[in-house]
Structures are given as C-alpha cells and as structure tokens.
Scaffold this motif. Structure first.
Motif, PDB file in Angstrom:
ATOM      1  N   HIS A  70       0.850  -1.199   0.000  1.00 35.19           N
ATOM      2  CA  HIS A  70       0.000   0.000   0.000  1.00 35.19           C
ATOM      3  C   HIS A  70       0.878   1.239   0.000  1.00 35.19           C
ATOM      4  N   ALA A  72       0.747   5.839   0.393  1.00 34.68           N
ATOM      5  CA  ALA A  72      -0.034   6.904   1.023  1.00 34.68           C
ATOM      6  C   ALA A  72       0.288   8.246   0.386  1.00 34.68           C
ATOM      7  N   ARG A  74      -1.060  12.651   0.566  1.00 33.98           N
ATOM      8  CA  ARG A  74      -1.764  13.683   1.337  1.00 33.98           C
ATOM      9  C   ARG A  74      -2.160  14.790   0.381  1.00 33.98           C
ATOM     10  N   PHE A 129      -3.685   4.820   1.045  1.00 31.98           N
ATOM     11  CA  PHE A 129      -4.215   5.592   2.173  1.00 31.98           C
ATOM     12  C   PHE A 129      -4.149   7.062   1.769  1.00 31.98           C
ATOM     13  N   ASN A 225       4.399   8.911  -0.238  1.00 32.76           N
ATOM     14  CA  ASN A 225       5.369   9.062   0.861  1.00 32.76           C
ATOM     15  C   ASN A 225       5.867   7.741   1.442  1.00 32.76           C
ATOM     16  N   HIS A 226       5.224   6.638   1.097  1.00 31.22           N
ATOM     17  CA  HIS A 226       5.791   5.314   1.400  1.00 31.22           C
ATOM     18  C   HIS A 226       5.049   4.261   0.595  1.00 31.22           C
ATOM     19  N   GLN A 266       2.024  -2.855  12.131  1.00 34.71           N
ATOM     20  CA  GLN A 266       2.867  -2.053  11.240  1.00 34.71           C
ATOM     21  C   GLN A 266       4.065  -1.463  11.972  1.00 34.71           C
ATOM     22  N   PHE A 289       9.272   7.787   3.754  1.00 29.52           N
ATOM     23  CA  PHE A 289       9.756   6.838   4.750  1.00 29.52           C
ATOM     24  C   PHE A 289       9.452   5.416   4.291  1.00 29.52           C
ATOM     25  N   GLU A 291       7.883   1.493   5.439  1.00 25.60           N
ATOM     26  CA  GLU A 291       6.953   0.851   6.367  1.00 25.60           C
ATOM     27  C   GLU A 291       6.766  -0.595   5.938  1.00 25.60           C
ATOM     28  N   PHE A 396      -7.128  -0.205   7.305  1.00 28.26           N
ATOM     29  CA  PHE A 396      -6.129   0.446   8.148  1.00 28.26           C
ATOM     30  C   PHE A 396      -6.689   0.661   9.553  1.00 28.26           C
ATOM     31  N   ALA A 401      -2.252   4.459  12.285  1.00 24.31           N
ATOM     32  CA  ALA A 401      -1.899   5.451  11.269  1.00 24.31           C
ATOM     33  C   ALA A 401      -1.351   6.709  11.944  1.00 24.31           C
ATOM     34  N   PHE A 405       2.270   8.381  11.316  1.00 29.50           N
ATOM     35  CA  PHE A 405       2.422   9.806  10.994  1.00 29.50           C
ATOM     36  C   PHE A 405       3.384  10.450  12.003  1.00 29.50           C
TER      37      PHE A 405
HETATM   38  C1  OOG Z   1      -0.132   7.953   6.135  1.00 27.88           C
HETATM   39  C2  OOG Z   1       0.162   7.282   7.442  1.00 27.88           C
HETATM   40  C3  OOG Z   1      -0.756   6.102   7.690  1.00 27.88           C
HETATM   41  C4  OOG Z   1      -0.755   3.561   7.510  1.00 27.88           C
HETATM   42  O1  OOG Z   1      -0.306   2.553   6.939  1.00 27.88           O
HETATM   43  O2  OOG Z   1      -1.512   3.481   8.478  1.00 27.88           O
HETATM   44  C5  OOG Z   1      -0.354   4.867   6.995  1.00 27.88           C
HETATM   45  C6  OOG Z   1       0.772   9.112   5.849  1.00 27.88           C
HETATM   46  O3  OOG Z   1       1.800   9.286   6.528  1.00 27.88           O
HETATM   47  O4  OOG Z   1       0.451   9.866   4.905  1.00 27.88           O
HETATM   48  O5  OOG Z   1       0.302   4.847   5.998  1.00 27.88           O
END
Ligand code: OOG
Ligand code: NI
Length: 458
Positions: A70, A72, A74, A129, A225-226, A266, A289, A291, A396, A401, A405
């Motif tokens: 997955h 993410a 913003r 996300f 961003n990941h 996670q 980052f 994850e 999620f 989350a 963040f």
């Molecule tokens: C999303 C953070 C949340 C997750 O896996 O719960 C997330 C973000 O930093 O934009 O990626």
C-alpha cells in the motif's frame, strides 16, 4: 478484432502498482533493501510453517503476497480529492472507510482507495491511504489564506491523465494502448519533486504550524510518501532491520504478537532529509519513509470493539504516547491486556469476533448427496466437508496510522486539535460516500458460505 476491447480495471491497477513500485525503488534505495528483507522473511516463514502456507494457498493470498503493497498520499483541496477518486476508479479502486486523525494531533482525515471484491483483490490488492489536509485547523488566518492560495494555483494531474479519466468514464473503460498511457500519466501525480513552490521562509512558516502542512502546501504534487510490503513475520523484520542499516520506530503499531494474527501490525523507519530547491534558496525536506506490515483476520464489530477496548486500556495504563523510553513496558501491557482476546480461530469464530471464508474440501465434494451427509454449516465443518480460513483484513487502523504519521513527523510535532470528526465534510469533498468496510467483509464471508451450500447441498 478484440483490439478495441477494454482492459479490466483490475489489470490497470496491477500495472499501476508495479509501475509505482519500480519508480519508488529507483528513487528510494532503502525501499529495495526492505523489499529484499521482506521477501527473504516470507520465504523462510512459508518453508517453516506448512500450516500457514496451506492456509494462504487455500485463500489465494499466497499468489498475491509478493505484489501486496500500500502507498499513502496527502492532498490539499476538495477538488484534488474528488479528482483522485475518479482517477482511482479507472483502476477499480473505491474509497473504503473513514479515518479521523485529528484526535492524535494530525490535521487530516482520510480514506483508503482499494478494490472491494475478493476476486479483484486477488488480481491486485494495491491500496492507497489518502488523506485530505484540514486547512480550517490552521489558526493563523494569514497563513491559512497563504496555504489556500498556494493550493489553488497548483494542478496535480497531467492534462493527459485528466483526458483519459474522462474518456474512461464516457466509454466505460480504456483499451490496452490507452490503459498503458493512463498508467504513465497517472504516475506523474505521485512523483517526488526536488523543487518547492514556496520560498524557504514560507516553507518554514508552514512547517512551524505543522510539518504535515508544509509537506502538502509547499510542493507541486502529492508525492507518494511510502510503499509498504506485506510480511508474514513483522517481529522478525523489525529485529532484522538494524542489520540492514535501517532503524525502525520504537514500537510495532497494532495488536501484540499472537499465534492467530488479527487486523494489522505495522512498523516504519524515518526517511532521510532530502535536498529541496525553494524558490529562493536551497534547503531540505523529509517526507518519504519506509513501512512494513503484517495482516491478520478481519474483525466483526464485536471483535473490533474488544480490540479498541483493550488497546485503549493498555495505552491508558501506559499514560503516555508509546516511545523509545517506554517501549518494553508498552509491549508488556499490550500482551497482558490482550489475554482477554481469544487467540484461537475456532473460538474467535464461535464468539463472532472475526470474519472467515468457507471452502469445500475433497471429502465434502465426495460425500455430496450421500444419505449421511451433514446438513448444517457447523456439522459440515465438524465432518471435515468444509474448511474455514481467516478472512484477511484489507484496511487500516486510525490509532496505528496516527502513530506512523507521528513517528515520521517527530514527536515534537504533536499538536492538539479538538476532536471533531467530520465524515460528512470529507464525503462532500470526495463527491461520494465512503464504503463501510464491515459490510464488505460480511459480503465476502456470505458469498463463501453460499458457494459451499451451492456446491454441497443444492
Ligand atoms: C499515512 C500514514 C498512515 C498507515 O499505513 O496506516 C499509513 C501518511 O503518513 O500519509 O500509511
Ligand atoms: Ni502506511
């Protein structure tokens, strides 16, 4: 000629997910290292845990495991959210769930775009996300106005992507050539930019308000961003990360380690600062980052209520945000509180805590129509005519989350917003309702029961 036939949205999503992964691997070398570690770990787990391998074989998850990830993003405006919803729809992804992150001091609310049917998930489980910045939470009116103006000026989609979205909507799909072009054009929205749209001082002002606000407002687009791969043993990956030169966050988010995994666990690592050219000066920004996650069985409303209750109890007793200093105690507290959550699939199923999928067995099919064939679901299971497997959680968790963040924004970035969840406002921006994930799990479970009944009893 089938040359004008439409490519299925699931295949477009599969191609997009691969293209995104390739782009991210090129741009963020640590992502490649993480993918290798996860692949090694998964191979080891499958070799040493034949029961789990068999379970994943039965549900089909084994085939989707190495494409499972997955991302993410913003977003800054309602219009961006509405258009991204149309872009994801071309790939068969719909907004599932509503997540309010403000109670945790993150000024966004979010949904997850993903496929909703088990067959579509099987082709590609890729999900994104997607968060929308809540500009109304910026207290300083001048800064808020500046952010609004900066966002109004940008266009995060290429003209080509917009045209292909319209074409797909009008014609009900895209042919192979257009589908390939769509993937190329759509990818541009998620690309990293080495230049910002604001001055160094403006960036600093936005960042002082909240680092997340700077991350959205100061750039041309919502860089991914990941990108998170799915592992079968997150504790092993967490422990092995330092050997690969990767420092994980202090605690794994989600439920504690269990024999029968539930929901989602996670962990992440902080991205390096990356050089950025502001309009007037050189500087840096950190947003990207890494994850990893481990997925377990989806919980029913009753199971989820118990999960939330135990998580809150453990966190209340800890009395602070989990961090490096209290990580050991946090793990102990979580393990103690979660003793109240049965760690056995038969019990979870009997108590209505989790969702399951039902499959006919060879034995069941052979006994079809015989005089002593059991007639109820429970009796068919007891007789070995139906096999029960956990239905994997596809979504999620808001507390997790928020933890992800926060760990990437730095604990100093914690702010306090009055908890004012606003799903109606989010859906107005989105241009449609979000789908209730529990309804989807219920439907998948029911379809599997109906298929068994049809195959064995009809
Ligand atoms: C999303 C953070 C949340 C997750 O896996 O719960 C997330 C973000 O930093 O934009 O990626
Ligand atoms: Ni994530």
């Amino acid at each position: 000629m089938p040359s004008t036939a439409h490519v299925s949205p699931d295949e477009i999503r599969k191609g997009f997910s691969k293209a995104m992964s390739d782009m991210y691997r090129d741009e963020v070398p640590l992502y490649g290292a993480l993918m290798e570690l996860v692949a090694e770990t998964n191979t080891h787990v499958l070799d040493t845990q034949p029961h789990l391998a068999q379970q994943l074989q039965r549900t089909g998850e084994i085939q989707r495991l190495d494409m499972e990830r997955h991302g993410a993003i913003r977003l800054g405006t309602a219009e961006e959210l509405a258009t991204i919803s149309r872009l994801f729809a071309v790939m068969g992804m719909q907004p599932v769930g509503y997540y309010d992150l403000t109670p945790a001091g993150v000024p966004v609310h979010s949904t997850a775009f993903r496929a909703v049917h088990e067959q579509a998930l099987q082709t590609s489980p890729f999900r994104v996300f997607t968060s929308l910045l809540r500009l109304e939470l910026i207290e300083n009116p001048d800064l808020r106005a500046f952010a609004e103006t900066a966002l109004a000026k940008r266009s995060i989609f290429t003209p080509g992507a917009l045209a292909l979205i319209e074409q797909a909507e009008k014609e009900g799909g895209l042919d192979a050539e257009n589908a390939d072009e769509f993937v190329r054009q759509a990818l541009e929205t998620f690309r990293w930019h080495h230049t910002a749209t604001v001055t160094g001082a403006q960036y600093q002002q936005l960042s002082d308000q909240h680092r997340l606000i700077a991350d959205v407002v100061a750039f041309k687009g919502p860089h991914i961003n990941h990108l998170t791969p799915r592992t079968l043993d997150i504790d092993h990956v967490q422990a092995a990360m330092p050997d690969k030169g990767i420092t994980p966050k202090a605690v794994i988010e989600g439920p504690p380690c269990r024999r029968c995994p539930i929901l989602l666990r996670q962990t992440s690592f902080k991205a390096l600062d990356e050089p950025i050219a502001f309009t007037d000066a050189q500087g840096s920004h950190s947003a990207r980052f890494g994850e990893i996650e481990q997925r377990g069985v989806a919980l029913t409303p009753k199971g989820r209520a118990l999960y939330d209750q135990l998580l809150n109890a453990a966190r209340d007793e800890l009395g602070a945000f989990p961090n490096e200093g209290n990580a050991t105690r946090y793990v102990e507290l979580m393990e103690r509180h979660f003793q109240a959550f049965p760690d056995d699939h038969a019990q979870m199923r009997e108590q209505g805590l989790a969702y399951y999928r039902y499959f006919t067995t060879e034995q069941g099919l052979a006994a079809r129509g015989s005089a002593d064939q059991p007639r109820t679901l429970d009796a068919l299971i007891a007789a070995g005519h139906i096999d029960v497997e956990p239905l994997v959680y596809e979504d999620f968790l808001p507390v997790s989350a928020a933890g992800i963040f926060q760990s990437n924004l730095g604990d100093a970035a914690q702010s306090h917003y009055a908890a004012n969840s606003n799903q109606a406002e989010f859906e107005k921006a989105l241009g449609r309702r979000t789908i209730d994930e529990l309804k989807l799990y219920g439907e998948t479970q029911q379809r599997s029961i109906d298929a068994c009944t049809q195959a064995l009893l009809a």
